[in-house]
Design a protein around this motif. Structure first.
Motif, mmCIF file in Angstrom:
data_model
loop_
_atom_site.group_PDB
_atom_site.id
_atom_site.type_symbol
_atom_site.label_atom_id
_atom_site.label_comp_id
_atom_site.label_asym_id
_atom_site.label_seq_id
_atom_site.Cartn_x
_atom_site.Cartn_y
_atom_site.Cartn_z
ATOM 1 N N VAL A 12 82.329 31.576 7.727
ATOM 2 C CA VAL A 12 81.120 32.260 7.255
ATOM 3 C C VAL A 12 80.515 33.088 8.385
ATOM 4 C CG1 VAL A 12 78.721 31.875 6.570
ATOM 5 C CG2 VAL A 12 80.576 30.709 5.364
ATOM 6 N N HIS A 13 80.393 32.497 9.562
ATOM 7 C CA HIS A 13 79.822 33.212 10.707
ATOM 8 C C HIS A 13 80.655 34.445 11.053
ATOM 9 C CE1 HIS A 13 77.812 33.994 14.483
ATOM 10 N NE2 HIS A 13 78.939 33.831 15.152
ATOM 11 N N ALA A 14 81.968 34.308 10.994
ATOM 12 C CA ALA A 14 82.833 35.457 11.290
ATOM 13 C C ALA A 14 82.582 36.591 10.303
ATOM 14 C CB ALA A 14 84.296 35.038 11.248
ATOM 15 N N MET A 15 82.419 36.263 9.018
ATOM 16 C CA MET A 15 82.269 37.284 7.984
ATOM 17 C C MET A 15 80.917 37.983 8.047
ATOM 18 S SD MET A 15 84.154 35.293 4.828
ATOM 19 C CE MET A 15 83.927 36.585 3.618
ATOM 20 N N VAL A 16 79.878 37.292 8.530
ATOM 21 C CA VAL A 16 78.542 37.899 8.547
ATOM 22 C C VAL A 16 78.176 38.476 9.908
ATOM 23 C CG1 VAL A 16 77.771 36.300 6.755
ATOM 24 C CG2 VAL A 16 77.247 35.793 9.157
ATOM 25 N N SER A 17 78.939 38.188 10.943
ATOM 26 C CA SER A 17 78.532 38.629 12.273
ATOM 27 C C SER A 17 79.687 39.128 13.141
ATOM 28 C CB SER A 17 77.800 37.489 12.995
ATOM 29 O OG SER A 17 77.233 37.947 14.200
ATOM 30 N N MET B 218 71.439 39.689 21.153
ATOM 31 C CA MET B 218 70.944 39.885 19.794
ATOM 32 C C MET B 218 72.012 39.434 18.795
ATOM 33 S SD MET B 218 68.393 41.096 17.944
ATOM 34 C CE MET B 218 67.496 42.196 19.050
ATOM 35 N N ASP B 219 71.684 38.444 17.964
ATOM 36 C CA ASP B 219 72.607 37.953 16.944
ATOM 37 C C ASP B 219 72.293 38.624 15.604
ATOM 38 O OD1 ASP B 219 73.980 36.161 18.613
ATOM 39 O OD2 ASP B 219 72.412 34.651 18.375
ATOM 40 N N TYR B 220 73.285 39.351 15.071
ATOM 41 C CA TYR B 220 73.114 40.075 13.820
ATOM 42 C C TYR B 220 73.768 39.345 12.657
ATOM 43 C CZ TYR B 220 71.465 44.456 15.953
ATOM 44 O OH TYR B 220 70.737 45.428 16.606
ATOM 45 N N PHE B 221 73.099 39.400 11.513
ATOM 46 C CA PHE B 221 73.673 38.972 10.235
ATOM 47 C C PHE B 221 73.810 40.234 9.393
ATOM 48 C CE2 PHE B 221 74.211 35.597 6.978
ATOM 49 C CZ PHE B 221 74.254 36.392 5.851
ATOM 50 N N PHE B 222 75.052 40.548 8.972
ATOM 51 C CA PHE B 222 75.329 41.800 8.256
ATOM 52 C C PHE B 222 75.408 41.609 6.748
ATOM 53 C CE2 PHE B 222 76.574 43.271 12.386
ATOM 54 C CZ PHE B 222 76.584 44.655 12.342
ATOM 55 N N ASP B 223 74.722 42.486 6.028
ATOM 56 C CA ASP B 223 75.091 42.769 4.641
ATOM 57 C C ASP B 223 75.820 44.105 4.710
ATOM 58 O OD1 ASP B 223 75.434 43.435 2.002
ATOM 59 O OD2 ASP B 223 73.401 42.949 1.377
ATOM 60 N N SER C 187 80.095 28.268 -0.866
ATOM 61 C CA SER C 187 81.538 28.472 -0.998
ATOM 62 C C SER C 187 82.306 27.478 -0.134
ATOM 63 C CB SER C 187 81.902 29.898 -0.572
ATOM 64 O OG SER C 187 81.837 30.030 0.845
ATOM 65 N N PRO C 188 83.604 27.297 -0.409
ATOM 66 C CA PRO C 188 84.405 26.376 0.406
ATOM 67 C C PRO C 188 84.828 26.944 1.760
ATOM 68 C CG PRO C 188 85.734 27.303 -1.374
ATOM 69 C CD PRO C 188 84.332 27.761 -1.597
ATOM 70 N N LEU C 189 84.362 28.126 2.112
ATOM 71 C CA LEU C 189 84.623 28.671 3.446
ATOM 72 C C LEU C 189 83.964 27.781 4.499
ATOM 73 C CD1 LEU C 189 83.851 32.367 2.518
ATOM 74 C CD2 LEU C 189 86.083 31.570 3.343
ATOM 75 N N SER C 190 84.594 27.638 5.652
ATOM 76 C CA SER C 190 84.024 26.814 6.721
ATOM 77 C C SER C 190 82.844 27.531 7.375
ATOM 78 C CB SER C 190 85.083 26.509 7.779
ATOM 79 O OG SER C 190 85.368 27.674 8.547
ATOM 80 N N HIS D 181 68.542 32.434 8.514
ATOM 81 C CA HIS D 181 69.245 31.157 8.620
ATOM 82 C C HIS D 181 70.413 31.117 7.631
ATOM 83 C CE1 HIS D 181 65.971 28.988 10.914
ATOM 84 N NE2 HIS D 181 65.332 30.061 10.484
ATOM 85 N N MET D 182 71.557 30.656 8.107
ATOM 86 C CA MET D 182 72.716 30.486 7.231
ATOM 87 C C MET D 182 73.656 29.453 7.831
ATOM 88 S SD MET D 182 74.677 31.229 4.564
ATOM 89 C CE MET D 182 73.863 32.626 3.802
ATOM 90 N N ARG D 183 73.936 28.392 7.078
ATOM 91 C CA ARG D 183 74.887 27.357 7.489
ATOM 92 C C ARG D 183 74.584 26.787 8.878
ATOM 93 N NH1 ARG D 183 80.230 26.909 5.321
ATOM 94 N NH2 ARG D 183 80.189 27.443 3.106
#
Length: 408
Positions: free
Chosen positions: A391-396, A1-6, A384-387, A106-108
């Motif tokens: 981005v994946h690290a920050m949301v998951s 299960m792949d989670y995207f966090f707020d 944003s200029p984040l790679s 979906h994100m990036r």
């Protein structure tokens, strides 16, 4: 299960905040608002939303979320990411395709099976407020209990309306120790967070309501020690408000003293493994709070100018479970540029540590004073200029570690 966090957002009804407590904190009236930085052009009154129609629309949008039930707001948030609503603000960031489509987030270029939603309940409970200038004493209220009840009902409402929805809830329980007895705090923890009956997954502290992370008073110290012990033993994450604005129940200068990341140094000396997220990445809006040397450096290098930002990143290097989230701060595109510039100035190991402790959060619905919509905030983050990997690290990746999910 792949989670995207707020990792950081708020849903509440107008009945949940304690407006009396806020007004009581403004002992000096307008001068207090000015010196506190609440009227700073970097906070709410930006160059764009100072214009009459924009400011009115932003305010109305924000109040809309307070005038409906929590469940209705949660459904509305998902509808927003599904592309249900139309933008009416010129230049508002919008994705080419809705973020939620074909049953995925979906994100990036990546897709996520579920959205891990972490609503933060603020404990607006209050003690009896007596002021010589007031005719009637204001009541003592245990507002957190009604807020908990309404939130749990809101989650149930969402699932009833969206049985196949993407949202899963990992809420944080607000606790303001000064206004409760130790017995009441123990009951809150055992009822809602204890492993056997886990309805909440973390604890939310909000220093501007009067919470001192390390009080000198012995009775107050016992309360916070009990909470820290509980969190340490049960791997419970803590989130603490960490910018110099927001709702207050005490005067600004006292709030800043309790909110500063340095206020947690004695806590971490005693509990070095505590898992703490310093919200908003310690952003400061009033010049009175900033180190002049840091401000000068930011002008030449385009890096953050907030003293608290650097206090947080220093704590990250010293303790293994210190995190920070980008909620509300990310409503300003310059924030991402400054963050990336700072990261690129560091040696690789320090940079790696900070990137592994950074979390995505929105501060919805408070952020609607600075962005048109929930979707707009996501789009600013996406641009944003984040790679892609960052981005994946920050949301998951990072929030799974912070929440201690899948690591039992």
């Amino acid at each position: 299960m792949d989670y995207f966090f707020d990792q950081h957002f708020h849903v509440m009804h107008i009945s949940h905040p304690n407006l009396i407590s806020f007004l009581a904190s403004l002992d000096t009236g307008i001068p207090e608002l000015i010196t506190s930085g609440a009227l700073s052009p970097g906070y709410i009154l930006t160059a764009k939303n100072r214009k009459g129609p924009v400011l009115l629309n932003r305010l109305t949008n924000t109040l809309t979320t307070f005038e409906q039930s929590i469940g209705q707001t949660l459904v509305m948030m998902e509808d927003d990411l599904r592309g249900v609503f139309t933008s009416h603000e010129e230049g508002a960031p919008r994705p080419e395709l809705p973020y939620i489509r074909e049953g995925k987030m979906h994100m990036r270029g990546r897709t996520y099976d579920k959205m891990a939603m972490c609503p933060l309940l603020m404990d607006f409970s209050s003690s009896l407020v007596r002021k010589e200038t007031l005719y009637y004493p204001t009541p003592s209220e245990q507002k957190i209990l009604d807020y908990v009840k309404d939130s749990l009902e809101g989650f149930s409402y969402y699932h009833s309306q969206r049985p196949d929805g993407l949202f899963e809830f990992f809420p944080f329980l607000g606790i303001n120790p000064p206004v409760h007895s130790l017995d009441f705090i123990k009951e809150l923890l055992s009822t809602y967070i204890a492993t056997g009956n886990k309805q909440f997954y973390g604890i939310k502290f909000y220093p501007p309501l009067g919470y001192d992370p390390w009080p000198s008073d012995e009775i107050e110290r016992q309360k916070v020690l009990y909470i820290y012990e509980f969190c340490s033993q049960n791997n419970i994450p803590i989130m603490t408000h960490c910018d110099d604005q927001g709702f207050r129940g005490i005067p600004a200068k006292e709030a800043w003293k309790y909110t500063a990341p340095s206020a947690y140094k004695p806590v971490l000396a005693r509990f070095p493994l505590l898992r703490i997220d310093f919200a908003h990445y310690g952003w400061q809006y009033t010049p009175l709070q900033k180190n002049p040397i840091t401000v000068i450096s930011s002008l030449t290098s385009k890096v953050p100018d907030s003293t608290w930002f650097y206090e947080i990143t220093e704590l990250m290097q010293l303790y293994p479970n210190i995190y920070a989230d980008i909620s509300f701060s990310g409503a300003n595109p310059d924030f991402y540029l400054q963050l990336v510039n700072y990261l690129n100035s560091l040696e690789e190991e320090k940079r790696r540590v900070i990137l592994s402790r950074s979390l995505f959060g929105t501060d919805f619905s408070v952020n609607l004073m600075k962005v048109e919509s929930y979707t707009s905030y996501y789009r600013m983050f996406e641009q944003s200029p984040l790679s892609d990997d960052e981005v994946h690290a920050m949301v998951s990746v990072n929030p799974l570690r912070f929440m201690h999910i899948g690591q039992e």
